[in-house]
Design an enzyme around this catalytic site. Sequence first.
Site, PDB file in Angstrom:
ATOM      1  CD  GLU A  41      -2.499   1.183   2.780  1.00  0.00           C
ATOM      2  OE1 GLU A  41      -3.496   1.907   2.910  1.00  0.00           O
ATOM      3  OE2 GLU A  41      -2.081   0.426   3.696  1.00  0.00           O
ATOM      4  CE  LYS A 111      -7.224   1.484   3.631  1.00  0.00           C
ATOM      5  NZ  LYS A 111      -5.955   1.814   4.335  1.00  0.00           N
ATOM      6  CB  CYS A 148      -4.391  -1.582   4.112  1.00  0.00           C
ATOM      7  SG  CYS A 148      -3.569  -1.863   5.717  1.00  0.00           S
TER       8      CYS A 148
END
Length: 557
Positions: A41, A111, A148
Amino acid sequence: MKIRLAQLNPTIGDIAGNVSLIKDSMDKANADGIDLLVLPELVVCGYPPMDLIERPAFRDAIYDANSEITASTKDTAVLFGTATVNNDSGRKCFNSALLVQQGKILAEVHKTLLPTYDVYDELRYFEPNHKGFACVEFQGRKLGITVCEDIWHNFELPYLTYEVNPVQELVTEGAEAIFNVSASPFSQGKPNGRKRMLQQHAEKRNVPVFYANQVGGNTELVSDGDSMALNSDGKVVGRAPLFEASHIDLDWHDDDTQVANIGAPPVEVPEKIEQMFHALVLGLQDYLRKTGVADKVVLGLSGGIDSALVATIATEALGAENVIGITMPSEFSSEGSITDSQKLADNLGIELHELAIKDIYDQFNKTLKPLFEGTSFGVAEENIQPRIRGTLLMAWSNKFDHMLLNTGNKSELATGYCTLYGDMAGGLGIISDLYKTEVYEMAHWLNNDYFNREIIPADILSKPPSAELRPDQKDADSLPDYEVLDPILKAYIEQQLADHEIVAHGFDASIVERITSLVDHNEYKRFQAVPGLKVSSKAFGNGRRWPIAQQWTINRE
């Protein structure tokens, strides 16, 4: 499909250096015939970039780097974490994963879950994904790509519950495997918890899971890597080592959901105390390397366990030639404060200097005598000594460009058993997130298991802890035994239990009230403390934001 999960160690803000790191990884993957290279990430800018991401020039540099990486791709496709521009309303950018190959962007995924608990503050900087979920087609397979936190959906989270489950949404859309690019920091128990979380996804969704995590220290955070791949039955088929840049290679079979390891077998995860030791070593190494503040370090050696452990960690991290110890005895120091420090220095092979402070201390008292006339010896006189020592250590640091290591532990920092502008001085707290009992545990482990010989002298391990600021002083004069103190502190700070809940675990109510009051009343000291390496679930620093001027915990019944 041959897949490589590479855990790189990027430097926050060093975009050119990170791009070079990425390109090197790409070149090796191409040479090895890898079909898909998966990187961590925000690997382009480093994680966490914090307020750097608010700078337009910084974001533009990231976007330029994205283009440069994309243009450099060949046969090997690359999935990497980065920031991408948000042209709509909201925050200026997304925390994204880009899939690129042969000079083209194949997919851009944003994300969805932006954490705001503990050390995280992503919603401050990034716009979340609002546009739903779609799989990415690659080599005839449907990939479910996550970033993540997206994969940590409601897994043992003490602070919040997410309504959207990105993994579930992607599997519903037909994902044949879940990929996650991550920059997850280490804390005690994290590797086992991470494995358990990934296994649950694989087993519940019946898909393989590929997880690539960042490694490296970034101020107080240390990411442990621990990248891994799991079959659809939850079996770990590949796992990278903790705390080192590395990679694992997998073969995702074309005819089923199984994954085969085509490299080294999965590593064995070490026990907790060994994990913490390697986290502290890496954290110190990267702090110096990434800040460029110094090549060598200096610390005060008192003959006590804390400074002995810090010196040992520093020597392991930097080499004996880069660690300087200074012992500074006073009239209240025991003979062992010098002899034990010398024995430790000899065992480690580090340079040691002695600077007696009695004459300086006497001069301080002489100067203050007209103001202190008629008062008894007390904390003010005691604290002059660590402040003298702090001044001498900082003088060495300034003169020779060596960073001063702080040697305070979490038990002291929690209760305020430390001196502002004295033993709280330094550039980095090495053991500030270790309770005193953990300090002893790590020291014994180092002697018995890591070095297999006595590095930290037995006399240091056996003597009663003491600040040696007054005649015959012992820590136990001011604090409960650490075997009692530390569980109370952990319950209050990390488990966030109320006093009565801690008492219910068998602790004396008056001791609990006294200890928790000390924690609350000494926030002003911690506000001025050096940054410290985080290894627990709740460390002092960015992850614990406690108001100094407040009454909720100060006015106790």
